[in-house]
Design a protein around this motif. Structure first.
Motif, PDB file in Angstrom:
ATOM      1  N   ALA A 151       0.829  -1.215   0.000  1.00  0.00           N
ATOM      2  CA  ALA A 151       0.000   0.000   0.000  1.00  0.00           C
ATOM      3  C   ALA A 151       0.859   1.259   0.000  1.00  0.00           C
ATOM      4  O   ALA A 151       0.571   2.222  -0.724  1.00  0.00           O
ATOM      5  N   ILE A 152       1.937   1.252   0.788  1.00  0.00           N
ATOM      6  CA  ILE A 152       2.757   2.475   0.870  1.00  0.00           C
ATOM      7  C   ILE A 152       3.661   2.617  -0.359  1.00  0.00           C
ATOM      8  O   ILE A 152       4.080   3.725  -0.708  1.00  0.00           O
ATOM      9  N   SER A 153       3.932   1.504  -1.053  1.00  0.00           N
ATOM     10  CA  SER A 153       4.745   1.585  -2.272  1.00  0.00           C
ATOM     11  C   SER A 153       3.992   2.258  -3.416  1.00  0.00           C
ATOM     12  O   SER A 153       4.605   2.685  -4.401  1.00  0.00           O
ATOM     13  N   THR A 154       2.662   2.375  -3.280  1.00  0.00           N
ATOM     14  CA  THR A 154       1.866   3.043  -4.322  1.00  0.00           C
ATOM     15  C   THR A 154       1.822   4.558  -4.122  1.00  0.00           C
ATOM     16  O   THR A 154       1.348   5.278  -5.004  1.00  0.00           O
ATOM     17  N   LEU A 155       2.310   5.048  -2.978  1.00  0.00           N
ATOM     18  CA  LEU A 155       2.284   6.491  -2.709  1.00  0.00           C
ATOM     19  C   LEU A 155       3.407   7.196  -3.472  1.00  0.00           C
ATOM     20  O   LEU A 155       4.455   6.615  -3.741  1.00  0.00           O
ATOM     21  N   ASN A 156       3.167   8.451  -3.780  1.00  0.00           N
ATOM     22  CA  ASN A 156       4.190   9.286  -4.421  1.00  0.00           C
ATOM     23  C   ASN A 156       4.909  10.112  -3.363  1.00  0.00           C
ATOM     24  O   ASN A 156       4.281  10.669  -2.452  1.00  0.00           O
ATOM     25  N   PHE A 157       6.236  10.194  -3.495  1.00  0.00           N
ATOM     26  CA  PHE A 157       7.047  11.022  -2.602  1.00  0.00           C
ATOM     27  C   PHE A 157       7.805  12.007  -3.481  1.00  0.00           C
ATOM     28  O   PHE A 157       8.841  11.683  -4.057  1.00  0.00           O
ATOM     29  N   CYS A 158       7.237  13.211  -3.599  1.00  0.00           N
ATOM     30  CA  CYS A 158       7.805  14.179  -4.535  1.00  0.00           C
ATOM     31  C   CYS A 158       8.227  15.481  -3.851  1.00  0.00           C
ATOM     32  O   CYS A 158       8.670  16.414  -4.510  1.00  0.00           O
ATOM     33  N   GLY A 159       8.074  15.547  -2.535  1.00  0.00           N
ATOM     34  CA  GLY A 159       8.413  16.785  -1.830  1.00  0.00           C
ATOM     35  C   GLY A 159       9.482  16.543  -0.786  1.00  0.00           C
ATOM     36  O   GLY A 159      10.588  16.085  -1.117  1.00  0.00           O
ATOM     37  N   PRO A 160       9.178  16.799   0.486  1.00  0.00           N
ATOM     38  CA  PRO A 160      10.157  16.589   1.565  1.00  0.00           C
ATOM     39  C   PRO A 160      10.568  15.122   1.649  1.00  0.00           C
ATOM     40  O   PRO A 160       9.770  14.223   1.397  1.00  0.00           O
ATOM     41  N   ASN A 161      11.834  14.894   1.980  1.00  0.00           N
ATOM     42  CA  ASN A 161      12.311  13.509   2.088  1.00  0.00           C
ATOM     43  C   ASN A 161      13.057  13.262   3.396  1.00  0.00           C
ATOM     44  O   ASN A 161      13.787  12.286   3.535  1.00  0.00           O
ATOM     45  N   VAL A 162      12.873  14.167   4.374  1.00  0.00           N
ATOM     46  CA  VAL A 162      13.582  14.047   5.651  1.00  0.00           C
ATOM     47  C   VAL A 162      12.673  13.368   6.672  1.00  0.00           C
ATOM     48  O   VAL A 162      11.559  13.835   6.941  1.00  0.00           O
ATOM     49  N   LEU A 173       6.389   8.091   7.156  1.00  0.00           N
ATOM     50  CA  LEU A 173       6.269   8.086   5.701  1.00  0.00           C
ATOM     51  C   LEU A 173       4.959   8.721   5.256  1.00  0.00           C
ATOM     52  O   LEU A 173       4.906   9.371   4.210  1.00  0.00           O
ATOM     53  N   PHE A 174       3.895   8.548   6.023  1.00  0.00           N
ATOM     54  CA  PHE A 174       2.614   9.193   5.702  1.00  0.00           C
ATOM     55  C   PHE A 174       2.785  10.714   5.642  1.00  0.00           C
ATOM     56  O   PHE A 174       2.214  11.385   4.786  1.00  0.00           O
ATOM     57  N   GLN A 175       3.586  11.236   6.570  1.00  0.00           N
ATOM     58  CA  GLN A 175       3.779  12.687   6.639  1.00  0.00           C
ATOM     59  C   GLN A 175       4.489  13.238   5.407  1.00  0.00           C
ATOM     60  O   GLN A 175       4.289  14.392   5.032  1.00  0.00           O
ATOM     61  N   LEU A 176       5.324  12.416   4.752  1.00  0.00           N
ATOM     62  CA  LEU A 176       6.130  12.889   3.622  1.00  0.00           C
ATOM     63  C   LEU A 176       5.443  12.721   2.270  1.00  0.00           C
ATOM     64  O   LEU A 176       5.885  13.308   1.279  1.00  0.00           O
ATOM     65  N   SER A 177       4.398  11.906   2.221  1.00  0.00           N
ATOM     66  CA  SER A 177       3.790  11.599   0.930  1.00  0.00           C
ATOM     67  C   SER A 177       3.027  12.798   0.371  1.00  0.00           C
ATOM     68  O   SER A 177       2.355  13.534   1.103  1.00  0.00           O
ATOM     69  N   TYR A 248       1.246   4.396  16.946  1.00  0.00           N
ATOM     70  CA  TYR A 248       0.398   4.346  15.748  1.00  0.00           C
ATOM     71  C   TYR A 248      -0.960   5.018  15.900  1.00  0.00           C
ATOM     72  O   TYR A 248      -1.696   5.130  14.929  1.00  0.00           O
ATOM     73  N   MET A 249      -1.294   5.474  17.082  1.00  0.00           N
ATOM     74  CA  MET A 249      -2.603   6.100  17.259  1.00  0.00           C
ATOM     75  C   MET A 249      -2.553   7.622  17.170  1.00  0.00           C
ATOM     76  O   MET A 249      -3.528   8.289  17.448  1.00  0.00           O
ATOM     77  N   ARG A 250      -1.387   8.194  16.799  1.00  0.00           N
ATOM     78  CA  ARG A 250      -1.274   9.662  16.713  1.00  0.00           C
ATOM     79  C   ARG A 250      -0.765  10.047  15.335  1.00  0.00           C
ATOM     80  O   ARG A 250       0.221  10.736  15.186  1.00  0.00           O
ATOM     81  N   LEU A 251      -1.451   9.568  14.304  1.00  0.00           N
ATOM     82  CA  LEU A 251      -1.009   9.832  12.933  1.00  0.00           C
ATOM     83  C   LEU A 251      -1.128  11.318  12.584  1.00  0.00           C
ATOM     84  O   LEU A 251      -2.046  11.998  13.018  1.00  0.00           O
ATOM     85  N   GLY A 252      -0.188  11.772  11.790  1.00  0.00           N
ATOM     86  CA  GLY A 252      -0.261  13.143  11.280  1.00  0.00           C
ATOM     87  C   GLY A 252       0.222  14.197  12.247  1.00  0.00           C
ATOM     88  O   GLY A 252       0.106  15.380  11.988  1.00  0.00           O
ATOM     89  N   SER A 253       0.782  13.786  13.379  1.00  0.00           N
ATOM     90  CA  SER A 253       1.238  14.751  14.377  1.00  0.00           C
ATOM     91  C   SER A 253       2.728  15.038  14.172  1.00  0.00           C
ATOM     92  O   SER A 253       3.586  14.294  14.619  1.00  0.00           O
ATOM     93  N   VAL A 254       3.026  16.130  13.474  1.00  0.00           N
ATOM     94  CA  VAL A 254       4.424  16.479  13.203  1.00  0.00           C
ATOM     95  C   VAL A 254       5.140  16.861  14.491  1.00  0.00           C
ATOM     96  O   VAL A 254       6.301  16.543  14.702  1.00  0.00           O
ATOM     97  N   GLU A 255       4.445  17.549  15.398  1.00  0.00           N
ATOM     98  CA  GLU A 255       5.074  18.025  16.625  1.00  0.00           C
ATOM     99  C   GLU A 255       5.535  16.868  17.505  1.00  0.00           C
ATOM    100  O   GLU A 255       6.436  17.018  18.306  1.00  0.00           O
ATOM    101  N   ALA A 256       4.910  15.705  17.345  1.00  0.00           N
ATOM    102  CA  ALA A 256       5.211  14.590  18.234  1.00  0.00           C
ATOM    103  C   ALA A 256       6.379  13.749  17.744  1.00  0.00           C
ATOM    104  O   ALA A 256       6.701  12.745  18.338  1.00  0.00           O
TER     105      ALA A 256
END
Length: 300
Positions: A151-162, A173-177, A248-256
């Motif tokens: 599933a994650i191999s189908t995502l595009n990573f075209c911006g940040p890569n850090v 990896l979700f945060q970078l896609s 895994y229960m705090r997806l999308g939290s960059v600050e964490a």
């Protein structure tokens, strides 16, 4: 991708390298000692220790998937990770952690049968049943790990890569896609219920029955002995699932993300290192077998 690792200050890297090298060697050594003790001591040739031996193999694998690559990057000062290597690390980490989930459940079921169904224990927990439980654990974990990796191999990573972490994992990896990760997050939630929710329910149910059975034992010594066989397992379950929920229960939290590093250390380093100690400190049979392994002498 660029993995930032645990520290960005160059002066701290040698210290971190030494600490985690020691932790890795202690984890591998401790779990190999448990395996050796189980093999040499006939009293430990029981279903509970069969599962514990498998758990030790998983702990060695889990720490080997993450720590040596981190140590190599600290030595080489190279922080880049190829896309394929990142996905491979993610797959093997979720494979091993998934088997852990089901193996801890099998151990709870074993304690339930031993304490609540002692008369039929030997038939219900035969060698064939033990092997089936381990094989099913590996199969379900493989399906889960492969699903997430594909599933994650189908995502595009075209911006940040850090990646602000020391190993590749789904939340980072979700945060970078730059693709929508909604389906991936739904998969993580849905499979998480299967991989973690169902085992937790089964473990809690098993121990409710175990507690009720133990409380019916009249002698204090009998109650203490029954609870002592369960205490180590419950401690490992608490550490494993506690760190997993936070990861895994705090997806999308960059600050964490910095907190995620600490949770990752608990999950991939501290927990596998503590497991041999937890299972040996309160268990005289394991202690005797370990003495035999270390000294080469059989205890009287």
């Amino acid at each position: 991708f660029i993995l930032l690792g645990l520290v960005e200050t160059a002066g701290l890297r040698p210290v971190v390298f030494v600490v985690f090298l020691f932790a890795y060697l202690a984890t591998v050594g401790g779990n190999l000692s448990i395996l050796a003790a189980i093999l040499v001591e006939p009293k430990l040739h029981t279903p509970m220790y069969f599962f514990l031996g498998n758990l030790s193999v998983l702990d060695i694998g889990c720490v080997t998937v993450t720590v040596p690559s981190m140590l190599a990057r600290l030595l080489s000062h190279k922080r880049t990770v190829p896309h394929g290597a990142c996905l491979a690390q993610l797959f093997f980490f979720h494979q091993l952690a998934g088997v852990d989930c089901f193996l801890l459940t099998a151990m709870a079921y074993d304690r339930f049968l031993a304490i609540c169904r002692p008369l039929t224990y030997s038939t219900r927990m035969s060698q064939t049943v033990q092997r089936i439980l381990v094989a099913v654990s590996w199969t379900l974990a493989f399906t889960n790990a492969l699903t997430h990796t594909v599933a994650i191999s189908t995502l595009n990573f075209c911006g940040p890569n850090v990646i602000n972490h020391f190993y590749c994992d789904l939340p980072q990896l979700f945060q970078l896609s730059c693709s929508s990760t909604q389906l991936n997050e739904l998969l993580l939630f849905g499979l998480g219920i299967l991989m973690a929710g169902a085992p937790v329910i089964l473990i809690v149910t098993s121990y409710i029955h175990v507690a009720a059975a133990v409380l019916r034992i009249r002698s204090a010594e009998g109650r203490k002995k029954a609870f002592s066989t369960c205490g180590s397992h419950l401690t490992v379950v608490g550490i494993f699932y506690g760190t997993g929920v936070f990861s895994y229960m705090r997806l999308g939290s960059v600050e964490a993300s910095d907190k995620d590093k600490g949770i990752g250390i608990l999950n991939t380093v501290i927990s596998p290192m503590l497991n041999p100690l937890i299972y040996s400190l309160r268990n005289p049979d394991v202690q005797g077998a370990l003495r035999q392994v270390l000294t080469g002498k059989r205890a009287l």
